[in-house]
Design an enzyme around this catalytic site. Structure first.
Site, PDB file in Angstrom:
ATOM      1  N   HIS A  99     -17.820  53.732  44.135  1.00  0.00           N
ATOM      2  CA  HIS A  99     -18.471  53.778  45.445  1.00  0.00           C
ATOM      3  C   HIS A  99     -18.175  52.504  46.220  1.00  0.00           C
ATOM      4  O   HIS A  99     -18.296  51.395  45.693  1.00  0.00           O
ATOM      5  CB  HIS A  99     -19.989  53.933  45.297  1.00  0.00           C
ATOM      6  CG  HIS A  99     -20.702  53.992  46.618  1.00  0.00           C
ATOM      7  ND1 HIS A  99     -20.603  55.079  47.462  1.00  0.00           N
ATOM      8  CD2 HIS A  99     -21.482  53.084  47.260  1.00  0.00           C
ATOM      9  CE1 HIS A  99     -21.308  54.845  48.550  1.00  0.00           C
ATOM     10  NE2 HIS A  99     -21.848  53.636  48.459  1.00  0.00           N
ATOM     11  N   SER A 100     -17.786  52.662  47.491  1.00  0.00           N
ATOM     12  CA  SER A 100     -17.513  51.550  48.398  1.00  0.00           C
ATOM     13  C   SER A 100     -16.426  50.646  47.785  1.00  0.00           C
ATOM     14  O   SER A 100     -15.342  51.140  47.490  1.00  0.00           O
ATOM     15  CB  SER A 100     -18.816  50.800  48.692  1.00  0.00           C
ATOM     16  OG  SER A 100     -18.691  49.990  49.835  1.00  0.00           O
ATOM     17  N   MET A 101     -16.685  49.363  47.582  1.00  0.00           N
ATOM     18  CA  MET A 101     -15.687  48.517  46.935  1.00  0.00           C
ATOM     19  C   MET A 101     -15.222  49.129  45.619  1.00  0.00           C
ATOM     20  O   MET A 101     -14.041  49.064  45.256  1.00  0.00           O
ATOM     21  CB  MET A 101     -16.250  47.114  46.671  1.00  0.00           C
ATOM     22  CG  MET A 101     -15.282  46.173  45.949  1.00  0.00           C
ATOM     23  SD  MET A 101     -16.021  44.607  45.421  1.00  0.00           S
ATOM     24  CE  MET A 101     -16.922  45.144  43.945  1.00  0.00           C
ATOM     25  N   SER A 103     -15.892  57.242  46.768  1.00  0.00           N
ATOM     26  CA  SER A 103     -17.120  57.488  47.509  1.00  0.00           C
ATOM     27  C   SER A 103     -17.382  56.360  48.507  1.00  0.00           C
ATOM     28  O   SER A 103     -17.289  55.177  48.167  1.00  0.00           O
ATOM     29  CB  SER A 103     -18.284  57.583  46.507  1.00  0.00           C
ATOM     30  OG  SER A 103     -19.530  57.523  47.145  1.00  0.00           O
TER      31      SER A 103
END
Length: 258
Positions: free
Chosen positions: A95-97, A122
């Protein structure tokens, strides 16, 4: 003796005989505990290997890693013992990074002939898209404003000065890592299907930026948009994410990466 896997991998809900394993990578400032609830929901058929970045929680004494590729190098080595031909199929979720870290890990796995069965990315735009973001250069109050705007952290936690002093160095380090990351030309997965997940009002990833993930795999690509949701959609849409992950893994050819 502590191994790389011991340092990196947390198995909150070990399974004796899982059909799949899912290595999960947290967002900037996040830790392995981010996926504790998801691990419980997915088990026992999907055993979650939640990756613990150095510099936080039980790895607080370990030096930070200041760039995404170093994170991916170390995480990849930690997962090697779990991706051999006798192991269960391994998928990746970030997720994200963490989506970018997971993508870089997938590239390394393919280079070793150990392709992940699936990559779930994500809340993150595709690696080849670029924004000139400089959150890492803000003062502490500016960093707190960013965290509150995105959600995912209770404001009262950030109001506690002792907790702020624990959280902000981790967040600033991770923002440095992701904001200075540049995708190398030709960074494309050859055999790993990719599913991108995003909230429709995520300020960190427009739908066009997320669709560009399709350019980073020669295998199948799918996009799932969560309506009326922001960056941390997972907090409120966990049921749907669980169904998507398990349904996707069942649909994939469950062949051990080799």
């Amino acid at each position: 003796m502590t191994t790389a896997a011991d340092a990196w991998v947390r198995r909150f809900h070990p399974s004796r005989d899982p059909r799949w394993r899912l290595a999960c990578f947290a967002h900037a400032g996040g830790a392995a505990s981010t996926y504790h609830r998801l691990s419980a929901r997915l088990g026992p058929s999907v055993e979650v290997l939640s990756m613990q970045y150095p510099g936080r929680h039980d790895r607080r004494a370990d030096p930070f890693l200041t760039d995404v590729r170093s994170m991916a190098d170390q995480a990849h080595r930690a997962l090697l013992s779990r991706t051999g031909p006798q192991q269960r199929p391994l998928a990746l979720f970030g997720h994200s990074m963490g989506a970018t870290v997971a993508f870089e890990v997938a590239l390394r796995m393919e280079a070793e002939g150990l392709s992940p069965t699936h990559l779930f990315v994500s809340g993150r735009r595709a690696p080849s898209t670029y924004r000139d973001e400089r959150v890492r250069l803000r003062d502490d109050n500016g960093l707190v404003d960013e965290i509150i705007e995105l959600g995912g952290t209770q404001p009262e936690v950030l109001a506690d000065e002792a907790l702020r002093q624990m959280i902000l160095p981790v967040v600033r380090n991770d923002y440095t890592a992701i904001e200075t990351y540049r995708c190398l030309p030709g960074a494309v997965l050859r055999r790993t299907p990719v599913t991108a997940l995003v909230g429709d009002s995520d300020p960190k990833a427009t739908l066009d930026e997320v669709r560009t993930w399709a350019d980073h795999t020669r295998a199948a690509f799918a996009l799932r948009v969560f309506e009326d949701s922001g960056h941390f959609y997972l907090d409120d849409r966990e049921d749907e994410v669980v169904d998507l992950v398990t349904g996707t893994l069942r649909a994939d050819r469950a062949v051990p990466a080799s």
